[in-house]
Scaffold this active site. Structure first.
Site, short mmCIF file in Angstrom:
data_model
loop_
_atom_site.label_atom_id
_atom_site.label_comp_id
_atom_site.label_asym_id
_atom_site.label_seq_id
_atom_site.Cartn_x
_atom_site.Cartn_y
_atom_site.Cartn_z
CG ASN A 75 -1.84 1.16 1.30
OD1 ASN A 75 -1.42 2.29 1.06
ND2 ASN A 75 -3.09 0.93 1.63
CG HIS B 20 0.95 6.39 4.76
ND1 HIS B 20 -0.04 7.34 4.94
CD2 HIS B 20 0.54 5.29 5.42
CE1 HIS B 20 -0.99 6.83 5.71
NE2 HIS B 20 -0.67 5.58 6.00
CG HIS C 143 -8.16 4.14 1.06
ND1 HIS C 143 -8.33 4.05 2.42
CD2 HIS C 143 -9.39 4.46 0.57
CE1 HIS C 143 -9.59 4.31 2.74
NE2 HIS C 143 -10.25 4.58 1.63
NE ARG D 192 -9.38 8.60 4.18
CZ ARG D 192 -9.65 7.78 5.20
NH1 ARG D 192 -8.92 6.70 5.39
NH2 ARG D 192 -10.62 8.03 6.03
NE ARG E 280 -7.52 11.46 5.38
CZ ARG E 280 -7.97 10.86 6.48
NH1 ARG E 280 -7.20 10.03 7.14
NH2 ARG E 280 -9.19 11.08 6.92
CD GLU F 105 -6.92 -0.31 1.05
OE1 GLU F 105 -7.04 0.77 1.67
OE2 GLU F 105 -6.12 -1.18 1.39
CB THR G 214 -9.35 1.81 7.31
OG1 THR G 214 -8.85 2.42 6.13
CG2 THR G 214 -10.71 1.23 7.06
CD GLU H 274 -7.20 -6.08 3.18
OE1 GLU H 274 -7.36 -5.84 1.96
OE2 GLU H 274 -6.52 -5.36 3.93
CG HIS I 99 -5.55 -1.71 9.64
ND1 HIS I 99 -5.91 -0.65 8.85
CD2 HIS I 99 -5.30 -1.20 10.86
CE1 HIS I 99 -5.90 0.45 9.56
NE2 HIS I 99 -5.53 0.15 10.79
N1 PXP Z 1 -5.86 -2.96 4.18
C1 PXP Z 1 -6.83 -2.03 4.22
C2 PXP Z 1 -8.20 -2.39 3.76
C3 PXP Z 1 -6.57 -0.72 4.66
O1 PXP Z 1 -7.54 0.20 4.69
C4 PXP Z 1 -5.25 -0.40 5.05
C5 PXP Z 1 -4.93 1.00 5.50
O2 PXP Z 1 -5.12 1.88 4.45
C6 PXP Z 1 -4.27 -1.39 4.95
C7 PXP Z 1 -4.61 -2.67 4.55
C8 PXP Z 1 -2.84 -1.12 5.29
O3 PXP Z 1 -2.69 -0.82 6.63
P1 PXP Z 1 -1.30 -0.36 7.19
O4 PXP Z 1 -0.97 0.96 6.57
O5 PXP Z 1 -1.52 -0.28 8.66
O6 PXP Z 1 -0.29 -1.41 6.80
#
Ligand code: PXP
Length: 240
Positions: free
Chosen positions: A7, A10, A43, A45, A49, A70, A101, A151, A191
């Site tokens: 992901n 960030h 993601h 959003r 953001r 996402e 999330t 998931e 997550h």
């Molecule tokens: N999976 C989903 C559905 C999420 O919303 C997120 C956070 O955006 C993640 C995985 C990844 O989480 P993390 O950034 O804590 O690894």
């Protein structure tokens, strides 16, 4: 063996801190692929953001592995997904004030709204996964909508206050995972997974995709993106 979804939200968070053009999440996706990422996850959003519409459009053209978008089960974002056509969409709950999330999607409580979204995505040939808490009734609801995957939210496992609680949460994930497989849906997790806590989740029987963001991006600042992904992938490959 589980695959790794990286992901890259960030990377965009850092860019948006200055509303400039760098660092570009598109570059991060390429470097993640070089490090062995099996999936690139973003993601989009509602408040935009971090990831922007442009990022998803360019990623769709440049990412060579699976692109997993996402998003919330809202019509405007669904319209966007139908235009860009990522290979997979993961529906997540979304609140404006949250830092990230929080909690899984309440599929049962929002069944018709989620169904409308899922049906449109299926109509366009997009694989749909629902991000839910590890609860049997939510897994059953996901199955009833014809979704290919769940998931399971690993946040409670990741945030467990002590090893005993963590073992309990892991057991919870294992049992929910077994139930998901019995229901015939593919099993993803995500997550709060980090270099320290990923291996027990990666070793859950049937775990197919792990989506990990913050921890990888954090390490990437220190060691580079490709190396950070390579190290995470190595942990997943060697998990038992
Ligand atoms: N999976 C989903 C559905 C999420 O919303 C997120 C956070 O955006 C993640 C995985 C990844 O989480 P993390 O950034 O804590 O690894």
């Amino acid at each position: 063996m589980a695959t790794l979804g990286v992901n890259i939200d960030h990377v965009a968070t850092v860019r948006q801190a200055r509303k400039t053009i760098e660092p570009d999440p598109v570059w991060a996706a390429a470097l993640a692929e070089l490090g062995g990422a099996d999936v690139i996850t973003v993601h989009l959003r509602e408040d935009r953001r971090h990831i922007q519409d442009r990022d998803v459009r360019v990623l769709k053209q440049t990412v060579q592995v699976k692109l997993n978008l996402e998003m919330a089960a809202e019509q405007s974002i669904t319209d966007f997904a139908l235009e860009v056509l990522p290979q997979q969409v993961t529906l997540v709950p979304e609140k404006r004030q949250e830092v990230t999330t929080e909690g899984g999607l309440d599929v049962i409580g929002n069944l018709e709204r989620v169904r409308r979204c899922v049906d449109q995505l299926h109509g366009a040939g997009i694989i749909v996964s629902l991000f839910i808490d590890p609860a049997e009734n939510q897994i059953e609801a996901t199955k009833s909508l014809g979704c290919a995957a769940v998931e399971l939210h690993t946040g409670r496992y990741a945030d467990a206050a002590n090893p005993v609680k963590q073992a309990e949460e892991l057991d919870h994930l294992r049992r929910a995972g077994r139930f998901a497989l019995e229901c015939g849906v593919h099993l993803h997790f995500g997550h709060g997974l980090t270099y320290r806590n990923v291996q027990p989740v990666a070793a859950i029987p049937g775990a197919e995709e792990l989506n990990i963001g913050h921890s990888i991006v954090g390490r990437a600042i220190m060691v580079g993106f490709t190396e950070a992904v390579r190290e995470m992938r190595q942990l997943i490959v060697t998990a038992k």
